[in-house]
Structure formats: structure tokens, C-alpha cells
Design a protein around this motif. Structure first.
Motif, PDB file in Angstrom:
ATOM      1  N   SER A  31     -35.850  37.859 -21.089  1.00  0.00           N
ATOM      2  CA  SER A  31     -36.181  37.033 -19.936  1.00  0.00           C
ATOM      3  C   SER A  31     -37.700  36.947 -19.803  1.00  0.00           C
ATOM      4  CB  SER A  31     -35.582  37.637 -18.663  1.00  0.00           C
ATOM      5  OG  SER A  31     -34.179  37.749 -18.763  1.00  0.00           O
TER       6      SER A  31
ATOM      7  N   GLN B 166     -39.339  43.163 -11.775  1.00  0.00           N
ATOM      8  CA  GLN B 166     -39.383  43.574 -13.174  1.00  0.00           C
ATOM      9  C   GLN B 166     -38.633  44.889 -13.374  1.00  0.00           C
ATOM     10  OE1 GLN B 166     -43.202  44.700 -14.728  1.00  0.00           O
ATOM     11  NE2 GLN B 166     -42.699  44.025 -16.803  1.00  0.00           N
TER      12      GLN B 166
ATOM     13  N   THR C 191     -37.540  42.300 -20.238  1.00  0.00           N
ATOM     14  CA  THR C 191     -38.266  41.255 -19.526  1.00  0.00           C
ATOM     15  C   THR C 191     -39.722  41.244 -19.960  1.00  0.00           C
ATOM     16  OG1 THR C 191     -36.835  41.556 -17.592  1.00  0.00           O
ATOM     17  CG2 THR C 191     -38.871  40.343 -17.258  1.00  0.00           C
TER      18      THR C 191
END
Length: 859
Positions: free
Chosen positions: A60, A86, A93
Motif C-alpha cells: 500500500s 501507518q 505500507t
């Protein structure tokens, strides 16, 4: 700052989600407002790919965007929010810090057809969502080629310059003014953004005019002067382009970041080329890419405190270096690195792949089937094979700067002193396709290399531009090139004879055979001495007395079988098989005596696991500039572009039909890309030139979907302006609207004729909207009583459904645009038929609109 707000629920059905600052909190932004960024705000943008595809990874992307007028408290709130988000999303991520006007290519790739910067803050953003914004007067400065942005500037001629594009937005009238120095691709993309603004913010109910030359668009120029005043003096020159060149991006430095007591120590470790083993899982590292971008890499065993401090450490480094405060920052975690980060290293492999499949290529494990390669382009792309090589082959060699045909019995027997053209013809799904390989050895002269390209262009002209051109260097031949010679490719030292035949074999010659199958076997002549031998491979030794096929102890059955096939290329039927350690005396005498040689071959080049990347190519002041398109698709290939697709093992250069003079620069750009690449890419990497409409499966297979008919009915920019925006009555109607808004008294003499509803790139305002502005159907006051000259219109300016639904083109009333039949319905009829308002309908995606129109008989 501690923000005591609950984290939002991530919608798994939406790839892109955006939050905006409000009262030191982050609130979700409606999808309709995506792409609009207010300069007093901070935004958090989350992109979660639905599923990993060929063209994208599974990580992501979390972006923290800072408006240039955002206050300190708003920034602190956004940073706190993004760090908590996060942590919640986990290590898969990638965190990005973005600044207004200097965003990364990854960020821009989420917003097509462009990003719009607006003045104001949260209140303005709410107004954008809640209204149709017809009461508008603003000027937008549009810049960019592949990634377009529009910035709100002062309503004045002083804001204009000769090189860019400006949009005067008056709510129901939108005028795009193109600078005389703007390129046609910039004009076309700006027009796409203009039309997107009309459709998204006005529900399609706005009229668009384009000013390419002011002396040819006097009505539109008068409208602009009514708003901006009369222009005095000349326009400013073009704004300098601040794009970062590939040369600057190739300058990389890796630093180790650690704490010693209370001090933070940043120690330089290495420069280009970087290797992956420099990154240790218990450490944190900073990678500086030429001051253009800063990466913070965090090992999986680094502490939570170190991970939390990563962003602030990068910002501190930027300040210490004196870099601009808008420098991009990307924080990556061990195992979830972005493709852009991976390609800064010489090679990159995922740890699991290294352990489970050390140095194994898919190519040697797949049984090639032509049917599968033709129907599964993704397989053809990964194997680099359009078919099994069984098509028609023609070969020429360059002699005296001209191409000379090579006798078919000598096909595959190349000489290192020559350049060759190999034309391969095959059929795919009933269509004839061509690939022209340009083979060049390390010993080729500059003159021969130039003649090779000139002769290739002549062949391309003879085939009406349908040739895919593959630039191949000796020793780096792609699998398909090897397959068309069925594994019998042999490169001889010296120059070809008068008919392209190999040089005569009159003395001792030694040939190195490498490969296990027809699509990965090549044979190259090497110096005839014992030190050239390698225990893991097969060699063919020719002497005046005998021919020896030498099998090293480390070679296996597939290598030996393929070597026997290669041996048929050489003259003579008496070939003696020799095993390492059992060589006769004559064998060593022919090689000048025994000498030590390696027991194993050098390590083969590891097949990288990096995903392919797509770039738009351009040149500023003679320097190559690449703009990346992340999560790319076929729609990112524009007819005005030269695009570079990097698949790690080869480089594709895609030429749009109207790319102009830049087509000539494509191959040189490919070489410059390899030369300046931070990972020190091999200059012998194959370069394949592909033209729009003639893409092979080895290219299209890298795209998630591919429509071969996409460009069949596509319009050029000139056709969009001339056909869709329309002359005459459309311009008059715009003039009448501006007159009604009392922008200028000079427009009283202009009368609008029969109202024309312009096509998809033109006016979407019919008689209904003219009445909303206080106009009659002919542009006059509704109190004036006169018959309408437009056949088929009803009293209220609409058409009944039966005149529009399921009607052929020739049966439509005069003046009706067949591409937008539904717009001629009254609002009530539209609501009854479509179960939504026109505004809601035109805010939908184009493909959804078309689906509903087909279902209801309006397509």
C-alpha cells in the motif's frame, strides 16, 4: 501532538481513500472531490491495490500531502494521523511525504487527468462538494505533459506566459487558452482536464471554447478581455522547466543511520552501484538520490522507536544538506520496498525467492506452446517469446554500408566483424506480424552501425511501418532471437564472405556452447587456448586433424544434447566426443599445451524480480527527462508520446503515431537510460522499438488488459477541437451567455442562432440552461415572441423520450448530438428513465454512463 480520534475504517472496496485536515482532525473526503487540493490544508492519501498484478506490487502507498499555505498545527495533526495509520496498516505500507507542486510520480499517477490546486481551506473544499460551482470566476494555470496540474492564479493577463496553457473558468463558460509555445500533447492533455472539470463539477453543463490562435478566435478573445481587461504589452516568456534529468537521478549515495548515546550518526556506506546485501535487517539506512528524493529504509529488526523517527530523520537530513524543503521523502520497510527503490540497486531479489529458487529461470522450465503464447500475452511477455521461432526468416549482412542477403544455408552463422538484419515474419490470430532484429557485435564499426539503422528504416518503409525493431548486442540475444535459429546460432570471429558465408576454417578454432534448449543456446568462438575452457560447460574444438566435442565434468544431459545439435553446423562427420580428464594428447597440443582453467562458470546473471516500469520520455535542453506512470495501463500510452517500458531484461520504446521528431531520438534515449541508470545497467541490454498499433505480445503482456482496437476510432487534438467544440452557433451561444452575465457591453450585436448542444468535448448546455440564464432559445429575452427555427424542440426546450430512445442517427431531430442523446431529455423525463438526476449521471465514470445508455437505448 496527541490526536485522540479513532482511526477510520479502511474501505476494502475502494483503492483510493483521502482524508483532509479539519479542526486538527482528519475527516474523509468524498470521492467527487478527489484530485482537488486546497493550499491551506494537509491531506492523507491511501492507495491499496485490490490485487497484485503484473504491473504493480502488493504494497500500500500512504501519502502525506502538505499545502504551501498549511499552518503548523494542521501539519502536526496530519503527521500524527499518518503515523498512527501507518502503524495500524503494518509493515506492508510505503510512506511518502509530498509537497504542493513537487509531488512524486507515484502520487500524480492516482489522479487522472490531473491535479488541481485551489486557494482556500476546508470551507472551500466543502463548497466544492456541496455545490455545482456555477458562480465561478477563476483562472487556472495548466502545466505538465504526462502528469498535469492546474494552479489557481490571479485573474490577470500578467499571469499568462507563452509556453503554458490557461483556463478561464466562468462557471457555465470555460475558455482554454493555449500558449504559442505549448506542444500539441500539452494542449490535448489540458483539454482532457478541462472536459473533466466540466463533467465532474458542472454535471456536463458548461460550454468549452479553445483559443489556439487569438486572431482566429476573436469572439472568445473578446470574452477573455471582458473579464481580464485589454492586454497591454507582450506576454511573458515560457516558465523554465524544473524537471529532474536522468543524470541527476543516477547519482545515489547510501548512508547508515544509528544512534550513539544521545547523538544521531549518519555514515556514508557506498555510492553507485549499490548492492542489496548492504542493507542489514537490524539497521536503518538513508538513500540520497541526487538530492531529488530521500529514501529511509528500515530493517525488519529495527526498533519501533527507530521506525517512528524515520520521517523526522529524513527531514533533518534534508535540512542539514541544504536541500529544498519540498524534497520528496519515501519511508520503506524491509520486504515492502517500492519498485522505484529496488531499481536503485544493481540486482534485487526477494529473500524467499533466493532461498527457494536460487538462480533458476522460468524460461528453462516451461514447455513452449505456440497456442499459449498467442492467447496468453502475459506468458509471452515473461518468456520474451512471441512464438516458438518457426516462422519465416530472412537475413542480411552489412557490406559497404549496404545490406546483402545471406544464403539460407548460412542462417544463424554470424561473424563478429559484421552487422546483421534478421527479419522474422509470423502469424498471430490470423494477422501477419513482423520483428526486425538489428544484431551488432562488439567489433562493429561506427559506420556499419549507422548503416544498420539506415537499412532497417528502409525495410520498415517497405513494410508500411509495421516492423517491430529489436536492437540486439552480441552475447545478449533475447530468447526469441535464439529460437528462430533453433539453437544453432554460432558467432565466428572475423568477417563474412562475399555471400555472407562464415570465414573459412583453416586453423585451430575453439567454440563455447552455452544453453539447454533452442531458445537459450548460443555458441561463440573464443581464443583457442586451454585457459578458455570451463568445467561446467561444453566446447567444440576444430583442428586440422580432428573435431572434438568436449564435455566438462560439470555439464549435464540437456547441455550435451543441445551441443550435439550445434555440432551439425560444423563441417565433417567424424566428431570425437571427449570427456574432461580423458583428453588425447592432440587435444592439448592444438590448444598450445595444458593450462589451468576455471572449474565453474562465472555466476549467471540473476533474473531480477523487480516489476516493470513505464516512463514518458522527453528532452529539455538536450537532456533526457523521464516521467514515471505508476500502476500503468494501456490508457497511459498516448499517440503524442514516446514511452519507455523497462522490464529489467530488455527495454521497450513505444512510439505514438504523432510523436513527431522525437521518434528519431527513441533509441538514443534508450541507450542514455541504460548509461545513466543508478543500478549500472548493462549497455548491451536489448532495446525493442514498438510502434502504435503494431505491438507484439512480448510488449502487451506486461499490461493487465490490452485492447487492440483502442486507437481505431480515436480522435486527434485537431479533431477534438474542430469536431467536438464546433464553430458558429456554439461560439455565439457562449458570447450570448457572457453578455447576459454583463461581462461586456460590446457583445450586444451578437445573436445566437439555433441552440447547438456540443459533443463530448463541447457545450453541454441546451435550451434549459439558456433559460436558467434568462435567455430564450435563440439567445434573446424570453419575453420576445417569435417562432423557433429549430425543428423538433418542444416548448420548454426539451425533446420527448420517443424522439431519442432507440433512434438511428438518420432518425434523430436536426441538431441533436448522437453521442449525447440523453441530454436532450427534460429533467423530469431524465429522472424517470435513469432514476437519477443529470448532475448525478454526469458525475459517474464514463464507462458507467455508457453502460446505462446502452441498457436504456441512448447509446
Amino acid at each position: 501532538m496527541d490526536i485522540s480520534q479513532d482511526l477510520p475504517v479502511i474501505d476494502s472496496h475502494r483503492a483510493l481513500q483521502i482524508w483532509i485536515t479539519e479542526n486538527l482532525k482528519m475527516v474523509p473526503l468524498p470521492e467527487r472531490a478527489h484530485g482537488n487540493f486546497f493550499e491551506e490544508c494537509c491531506y492523507v492519501v491511501l492507495h491499496v491495490p485490490w490485487s497484485p498484478k503484473v504491473t504493480q506490487g502488493g504494497s500500500s502507498d500512504l501519502h502525506y500531502w502538505i499545502g504551501k499555505e498549511a499552518g503548523a498545527e494542521a501539519r502536526e495533526a496530519a503527521v500524527s494521523f499518518v503515523q498512527r495509520l501507518q502503524e495500524d496498516l503494518g509493515d506492508q505500507t510505503v510512506l511518502h511525504q509530498e509537497s504542493q507542486g513537487h509531488e512524486s510520480d507515484c502520487f500524480h499517477s492516482f489522479f487522472r487527468p490531473g491535479v488541481i490546486y485551489r486557494k482556500g481551506g476546508r470551507a472551500s473544499a466543502l463548497k466544492l462538494v456541496e455545490t455545482n460551482m456555477y458562480n465561478v470566476q477563476r483562472l487556472l494555470h495548466i502545466r505538465g505533459r504526462k502528469h498535469v496540474s492546474a494552479t489557481e492564479v490571479a485573474l490577470s493577463w500578467n499571469s499568462f506566459n507563452k509556453g503554458d496553457i490557461f483556463l478561464l473558468d466562468l462557471g457555465k463558460v470555460m475558455i482554454q487558452w493555449n500558449g504559442p509555445k505549448a506542444s500539441i500533447s500539452e494542449k490535448a492533455r489540458a483539454l482532457t482536464l478541462t472536459c473533466s472539470l466540466r463533467d465532474r463539477e458542472r454535471g456536463g453543463r458548461a460550454q468549452i471554447g479553445v483559443v489556439d490562435a487569438e486572431n482566429e478566435a476573436t469572439d472568445l478573445t473578446r470574452i477573455m478581455e471582458a473579464v481580464l481587461g485589454c492586454r497591454s504589452g507582450s506576454l511573458c516568456a515560457s516558465v523554465p522547466d524544473n524537471s529532474v534529468s536522468q543524470l541527476q537521478k543516477g547519482n545515489v549515495r547510501l548512508y547508515h543511520v544509528c544512534e550513539k548515546g544521545t547523538d544521531l550518526v549518519i555514515q556514508e556506506l557506498a555510492t553507485r552501484p549499490l548492492t542489496q546485501d548492504l542493507l542489514q535487517e537490524d539497521g536503518c539506512y538513508l538513500l540520497d538520490q541526487g538530492g531529488f528524493k530521500i529514501y529511509m529504509w528500515q530493517g525488519r529488526k529495527s526498533s519501533p522507536q527507530e521506525k517512528k523517527a524515520a520521517l523526522s530523520r529524513a527531514v533533518g537530513f534534508i535540512q542539514a544538506k541544504g536541500y529544498p524543503n519540498y524534497t520528496n521523502v519515501e519511508v520503506v520497510n524491509d520486504g515492502a520496498e517500492s519498485t522505484a527503490f529496488q531499481q536503485l540497486f544493481w540486482t534485487w531479489s526477494k529473500e524467499l525467492d533466493r532461498k527457494k529458487h536460487p538462480r533458476k529461470s522460468k524460461l528453462t522450465q516451461v514447455n513452449l506452446e505456440v497456442g499459449k503464447l498467442h492467447t496468453q500475452p502475459e506468458l509471452a511477455a515473461q518468456l520474451r517469446m512471441v512464438d516458438d521461432g518457426s516462422g519465416k526468416v530472412e537475413v542480411w549482412y552489412i557490406q559497404d554500408l549496404q545490406r546483402q542477403p545471406v544464403d539460407p544455408k548460412h542462417h544463424g552463422q554470424l561473424c563478429s566483424g559484421n552487422c546483421y538484419l534478421v527479419l522474422y515474419t509470423y502469424q498471430r490470430l490470423g494477422h501477419v506480424q513482423y520483428i526486425l532484429y538489428l544484431w551488432k557485435s562488439h567489433q562493429s564499426t561506427v559506420e556499419d552501425a549507422k548503416a544498420l539503422i539506415c537499412n532497417a528504416e528502409e525495410l520498415d518503409l517497405m513494410h508500411q511501418g509495421a516492423l517491430v525493431q529489436g536492437h540486439v548486442t552480441m552475447g545478449r540475444e533475447p530468447p526469441h532471437f535464439l529460437a528462430i535459429f533453433q539453437g544453432r546460432l554460432v558467432v565466428f570471429q572475423g568477417n563474412a564472405g562475399s555471400k555472407g558465408e562464415r570465414p573459412p576454417i583453416s586453423d585451430t578454432r575453439l567454440f563455447h556452447v552455452q544453453g539447454t534448449e533452442s531458445h537459450n543456446t548460443r555458441t561463440v568462438e573464443v581464443p583457442a587456448r586451454a585457459s578458455s575452457l570451463i568445467s561446467s560447460d561444453v566446447f567444440f574444438l576444430i583442428t586440422s586433424h580432428a573435431c572434438y566435442l568436449w564435455f566438462g565434468k560439470g555439464c549435464h544431459g540437456d547441455q550435451r544434447e543441445m551441443a550435439r545439435t550445434v555440432a551439425t553446423v560444423f563441417p565433417g562427420s567424424n566428431k570425437e566426443t571427449v570427456l574432461e580428464g580423458q583428453e588425447p594428447l592432440h587435444f592439448w597440443e592444438a590448444l598450445g599445451g595444458r593450462a589451468p582453467y576455471p572449474s565453474n562458470n562465472r555466476l549467471p546473471e540473476e533474473v531480477s524480480s523487480i516489476q516493470p516500469r513505464l516512463f514518458e520520455c522527453s528532452s529539455h535542453s538536450g537532456v533526457l527527462v523521464l516521467t514515471e506512470v505508476v500502476f500503468f495501463g494501456q490508457e497511459d500510452l498516448d499517440k503524442y508520446d514516446v514511452m519507455l517500458l523497462d522490464t529489467c531484461q530488455e527495454i521497450f520504446l513505444w512510439l505514438g503515431d504523432t510523436a513527431g521528431e522525437w521518434k528519431k531520438e527513441a533509441v538514443a534515449w534508450g541507450h542514455e537510460y541504460l548509461r545513466t541508470h543508478p543500478a549500472d545497467r548493462s549497455p548491451a541490454t536489448p532495446i525493442v522499438v514498438v510502434k502504435q498499433g503494431h505491438e507484439p505480445a512480448t510488449f502487451t503482456g506486461w499490461f493487465v488488459t490490452w485492447d487492440p482496437y483502442k486507437w481505431t476510432n480515436s480522435q486527434s487534438y485537431e479533431e477534438m477541437v474542430g469536431g467536438s467544440l464546433g464553430p458558429g452557433s456554439a461560439i455565439s451561444e457562449m458570447t450570448a451567455e457572457v453578455h447576459n452575465l454583463q461581462l461586456t457591453p460590446q457583445l450586444n450585436d451578437n445573436k445566437a442562432g439555433c441552440p447547438t448542444l456540443l459533443a463530448s468535448k463541447g457545450s453541454q448546455d441546451g435550451p434549459e440552461n439558456a433559460r436558467e440564464l434568462g435567455l430564450g432559445v435563440d439567445g434573446e429575452s424570453p419575453s420576445v415572441n417569435h417562432p423557433s427555427s429549430c425543428s423538433g424542440w418542444t416548448v420548454n426546450g426539451s425533446l420527448p423520450p420517443e424522439r431519442l430512445m432507440h433512434q438511428a442517427l438518420e432518425d434523430l431531430p436536426q441538431g441533436v448530438d448522437p453521442a449525447r442523446k440523453e441530454f436532450y431529455l427534460s429533467d423530469s423525463d431524465f429522472q424517470d428513465i435513469f432514476r437519477k438526476s443529470k448532475e448525478e449521471f454526469y458525475s459517474m465514470a464514463k464507462w458507467k454512463q455508457q453502460q446505462e445508455k446502452k441498457k436504456l437505448g441512448f447509446f
